[in-house]
Design an enzyme around this catalytic site. Sequence first.
Site: not given
Length: 743
Positions: A408, A436, A334
Amino acid sequence: MNELRHDRDRRCAGPGGAAPLLTLLGLLLVLLPVPAAGDRAPVPDEPGEDGYELWLRYRLVEDATLRAHYRTRLAEVVVAGETPTAAAVRRELRCGLRGLLGETVPEAGAVSRDGALVVGTPAASPLIAGLGLDLDALGPEGYRLLDTTVDGRRLLVVAAATEVGTLYGTFHLLRLLQLHRHLDGLDVAAAPRVRHRVLNHWDNLDRTVERGYAGFSLWDWHKLPDYLDPRYTDYARANASLGINGTVLTNVNANALVLTPMYLEKAAALAGVFRPYGLRVYLTARFSAPIEIGGLATADPLDPAVRAWWRDKVAEIYRYIPDFGGFLVKANSEGQPGPQDYGRSHADGANMLAEALAPYDGIVMWRAFVYAADKPEDRVKQAYNEFVPLDGQFRDNVLVQVKNGPLDFQPREPFHPLFGAMPRTPLMMEFQITKEYLGFATHLVYLAPMWTEVLTADTYARGPGSTVARVVDGTLHGYTRTGIAGVANTGTDRNWTGSHFDQANWYAFGRLAWDHTLSPDTLAGEWIRLTFTHDPAFVRPVKQMMLGSREAAVNYMTPLGLAHLMGPGHHYGPAPWYDDAPRADWTAVYYHRADTLGIGFDRTATGSNAVSQYFPPLDSIYGHLDTVPEKFLLWFHHVPWDHRMASGRTLWDELVHRYTAGVEAVRAMRATWRQLEGLIDARRYEQVAAFLRIQEKEARWWRDACVSYFQTFSRRPIPAGLEPPAHPLDHYRALRFPHAPGI
């Protein structure tokens, strides 16, 4: 300073934390007859019932008979040793016993009466040395709790080979008292199954927290090192009570400034607070630090000048923090810099840092969360493809840190195929405690069932019984270094985690990190009793809420193996239509692949062949429609809308039923919670009630938005008897959330 220490001894909590002792009103109330559950008057608010004390509330044991039993068995306290850790043990016992028993238990330098509690190591206590316990077999952190008789006196003993072990044993004993367990015949031998049990804080130096939903970072870098917020000690106490022994202070998206002297001095101050509680400090290392703060022209891990720079930097860190734990590294992921920028491998990069840390017994936790910018291949395959060829090439103080699933931290994923596939490289589990992708702080989602689902999954790496847990704890492949990490959910909110029920995930992570065989049911029951009340009229229904909450979230977000349908960037709410990103695998449509024929990602031999990364028979089980578990159906298969499911319904009808079941489960949780009013303090009750209202509203939003969108492909009606979406699809697509938290 003495005044502050005296105040902490009295309260056991940090700034503004509530006293564990009952107020006079509370004491009078516990002396009155207790009505039956259905007839109870509302529980009065106590000034400190804001969640700050977590599971360390130490409230008075109301049962007079049990309290008398404790007073008999804890007539005096003898803690051997004069170190900071021994002092922490004394403080915790003084505070905990005073709160639980309603009176101060005398402290003594040696046993003088029947019913003494003796805490110490053989080196510090001749009495414990004389017991002849095989404490070395329990390792440096293990302990023994024992009801025994010495020279005619009945004693309780907390014994360990090290003082940190006695601290963990002390917290275990206090937990037993809080859970109202009898002490007669006590004989417990405990040792952690995993060596490095670490919280990863995604905290930035400006005090923002990536994926944080509980306020700002606990670390007030600007005031450090000169001001040490007492809350730092309470953080260390909470972690020690669970057996967590490491904390990574900074974000994996690292800032090289944390390795400069200014910030090393600040980190050293935190390490000084944490040290008596067995909590070692780790930092994230930005791979390009030699360029950014070192003035070098390169960060090539094979360049001699770069290697020398890191050796010097590590030596400098250990001058500030003698027990520094090591580095956590996110590299070539990323946009983060890494060894591949120089044509080197992950092993080259990790080994350079490991070499610098090895003389100090430091470790490198090298994250396997990687996916290349230039490869169109199925993203869930890329970590396996990059790391398996490197098996055996890492130094022995490197642990490769692997997320529980290959994508993820989704509400549900199959376990990561790396587990079991690198027998010569220690693999460290990475769980996400902060939610998240699971509703942030406002959704009640108890994560222990998810983690246990992963840990108990069988990899078949060495035949049946080769569970993920056995990979992580080292017993499958003989790893000597083992680890487990949790992305922390703490912040400056008074209740630490943004909501009261999110404390349960911190608690469950710590307890499972110590002993992964503990059940979610057991941990939920413990946490409820420690945090709220022992009243079975409250404990039973709340435990059922918790145990069903994760499955409810999966259903109203991503049922049947769907994944990554969340809004872009902030990951708040549904956006299954999202298709506008710099790369395809940052979109939702990449993962669900809905079309008029069906839905799901074909990862079989006719698709990306991700199933081939699993050992037999899993590759075959996952790879065939008639054997794949329905919970992973759309993860591995693109399935026709009319495919017949186990329920007898078509896939489309089943999908809508699952989304609806998720909403109905949250409605049921709300109804259950309404029936519990008056059984706990109003302050916490009302916040939970408000958050459940939010959760129901957002579960319905998830259901309606996703069903509306997928209906444009299925072209089938909503099943009879189920509610239609509340709004047209355009309504949901138009919603925007520019300031959602945690970005």
